[in-house]
Design an enzyme around this catalytic site. Structure first.
Site, short mmCIF file in Angstrom:
data_model
loop_
_atom_site.label_atom_id
_atom_site.label_comp_id
_atom_site.label_asym_id
_atom_site.label_seq_id
_atom_site.Cartn_x
_atom_site.Cartn_y
_atom_site.Cartn_z
N ARG A 151 -10.23 0.42 8.39
CA ARG A 151 -9.84 -0.78 8.90
C ARG A 151 -10.85 -1.93 9.59
O ARG A 151 -10.63 -3.09 9.93
CB ARG A 151 -8.60 -0.84 9.76
CG ARG A 151 -7.31 -1.02 8.92
CD ARG A 151 -6.32 -0.89 9.99
NE ARG A 151 -4.90 -1.37 9.61
CZ ARG A 151 -3.93 -0.73 9.01
NH1 ARG A 151 -4.02 0.48 8.67
NH2 ARG A 151 -2.62 -1.48 8.89
N LYS B 20 1.08 -1.26 -0.02
CA LYS B 20 0.19 0.07 0.05
C LYS B 20 0.89 1.11 -0.14
O LYS B 20 0.65 2.18 -0.81
CB LYS B 20 -0.99 0.00 1.34
CG LYS B 20 -1.85 -0.99 1.22
CD LYS B 20 -3.25 -0.95 2.31
CE LYS B 20 -2.22 -0.91 3.86
NZ LYS B 20 -1.71 -2.04 4.35
N ARG C 67 10.79 -0.76 11.89
CA ARG C 67 9.49 -0.39 12.61
C ARG C 67 9.55 -1.52 13.73
O ARG C 67 9.60 -2.53 13.34
CB ARG C 67 8.39 -0.46 11.63
CG ARG C 67 7.99 0.83 11.32
CD ARG C 67 6.99 0.90 10.04
NE ARG C 67 5.74 -0.11 10.32
CZ ARG C 67 4.54 0.01 9.64
NH1 ARG C 67 4.40 0.59 8.48
NH2 ARG C 67 3.56 -0.77 10.00
N ARG D 57 -0.67 -8.74 13.37
CA ARG D 57 -1.20 -7.94 12.62
C ARG D 57 -1.86 -8.59 11.32
O ARG D 57 -3.04 -8.24 11.07
CB ARG D 57 -0.09 -6.88 11.95
CG ARG D 57 0.24 -5.71 13.19
CD ARG D 57 1.61 -5.30 12.49
NE ARG D 57 1.79 -4.62 11.36
CZ ARG D 57 2.63 -4.38 10.61
NH1 ARG D 57 4.01 -5.04 11.11
NH2 ARG D 57 2.73 -3.83 9.61
N ARG E 144 11.71 -5.64 6.14
CA ARG E 144 11.42 -4.16 5.76
C ARG E 144 12.18 -3.30 6.79
O ARG E 144 12.02 -3.49 7.97
CB ARG E 144 10.02 -3.81 5.83
CG ARG E 144 9.68 -2.42 5.76
CD ARG E 144 8.43 -2.22 5.28
NE ARG E 144 7.26 -2.21 6.40
CZ ARG E 144 6.14 -2.02 6.36
NH1 ARG E 144 5.24 -1.59 5.10
NH2 ARG E 144 5.12 -2.29 7.50
P1 ADP Z 1 0.58 -1.81 8.06
O1 ADP Z 1 -0.70 -1.62 7.07
O2 ADP Z 1 1.58 -2.16 7.68
O3 ADP Z 1 0.17 -2.69 9.14
P2 ADP Z 1 -0.18 0.90 9.03
O4 ADP Z 1 1.27 1.59 8.93
O5 ADP Z 1 -1.08 1.08 8.20
O6 ADP Z 1 0.62 -0.50 8.97
O7 ADP Z 1 -0.30 0.68 10.65
C1 ADP Z 1 0.38 0.50 11.60
C2 ADP Z 1 -0.24 0.46 12.73
O8 ADP Z 1 -1.12 1.74 13.07
C3 ADP Z 1 -1.53 -0.61 13.01
O9 ADP Z 1 -1.12 -1.96 13.19
C4 ADP Z 1 -2.53 -0.15 13.98
O10 ADP Z 1 -1.94 -0.24 15.14
C5 ADP Z 1 -2.42 1.21 13.75
N1 ADP Z 1 -3.36 1.81 12.67
C6 ADP Z 1 -3.15 2.38 11.70
N2 ADP Z 1 -4.22 2.56 11.01
C7 ADP Z 1 -5.36 2.24 11.59
C8 ADP Z 1 -6.71 2.27 11.52
N3 ADP Z 1 -7.66 2.68 10.47
N4 ADP Z 1 -7.51 1.92 12.77
C9 ADP Z 1 -6.67 1.39 13.92
N5 ADP Z 1 -5.55 1.16 14.02
C10 ADP Z 1 -4.77 1.71 12.93
#
Ligand code: ADP
Ligand code: ZN
Length: 215
Positions: A88, A13, A160, A171, A127
């Site tokens: 999400r 993404k 990260r 996750r 990563r």
């Molecule tokens: P990835 O898609 O690589 O898991 P992101 O960078 O989008 O990671 O998100 C990292 C973390 O931030 C998630 O694991 C969550 O804890 C939090 N997060 C991000 N977007 C949301 C969301 N829409 N709702 C709840 N938590 C979120």
């Protein structure tokens, strides 16, 4: 263009978001980036969010919905936006629809990038990125020329905290339980486009462009 970018962690993404942003001048709204920024600024919200992120869990809906609502109301979103990592959960998707309705807007397309779990795990655990310019590398297939140092700016290479071992597995589990059901939500509104993320990112992007140009 009002776009949402969906897919499990590691599907690509972030990479597609960078390419989209470079071609179409719309703001890139990544809830993950917003939370990471709050964490690094040490704000109250950042401290709260970090507990969930480090455990591989979702930050509570009210917090996440609040920051996205505020962001979407800003004037640079007038010509469109690219939402990355939001919604999400079903609650978030419904809140998004309501927020957009108040702003006289709607989601125009949901791009879903998919890849098999074993590929996601391999990508996430390798990563790393530059602390300064944020360029992303993968230790297995695209490492920096000199270990630990960014090719572009010489910055320090970091991982990260949520890309480590068991957090990655958590996750993916959270994605399958809470986020995957949303695909049906967008499919029913006929907004969903599925893309195979298990190929070169430039190829994925060509397909993204085809979809966006056909809107
Ligand atoms: P990835 O898609 O690589 O898991 P992101 O960078 O989008 O990671 O998100 C990292 C973390 O931030 C998630 O694991 C969550 O804890 C939090 N997060 C991000 N977007 C949301 C969301 N829409 N709702 C709840 N938590 C979120
Ligand atoms: Zn750098």
């Amino acid at each position: 263009m009002n776009i949402i970018l969906m897919g499990p962690p590691g599907a690509g993404k972030g990479t597609q978001a960078e390419l989209i942003k470079a071609k179409y001048p719309i703001p890139h709204i990544s809830t993950g980036d917003m939370f990471r920024e709050a964490v690094s600024n040490g704000t109250q919200m950042g401290k709260e969010a970090q507990k969930y992120m480090d455990a591989g869990k979702l930050v509570p809906d009210q917090v996440t919905i609040g920051i996205v609502e505020e962001r979407l109301a800003q004037s640079d979103c007038a010509k469109g936006f690219l939402l990355d990592g939001f919604p999400r959960t079903t609650v978030q998707a419904e809140a998004l629809d309501q927020t957009l309705k108040k702003l006289n807007k709607k989601v125009e397309v949901a791009l879903n990038i998919a890849a098999p779990d074993e590929i996601l795990i391999e990508r996430l655990s390798g990563r790393v990125s530059c602390k300064d310019c944020k360029k992303v590398y993968n230790l297995s297939y695209s490492p920096p020329a000199q270990a630990g140092v960014c090719d572009i700016c010489g910055g320090e290479i970091i991982q990260r905290s949520d890309d480590r071992g068991e957090t990655v597995a958590k996750r993916l589990e959270v994605y399958n339980e809470q986020t995957a059901p949303l695909l049906k939500y967008y499919d029913e509104c006929q907004l969903l486009h599925n893309l195979d993320g298990n190929r070169d990112s430039r190829e994925v992007f060509q397909e993204v462009v085809r979809i966006l140009e056909s809107l």
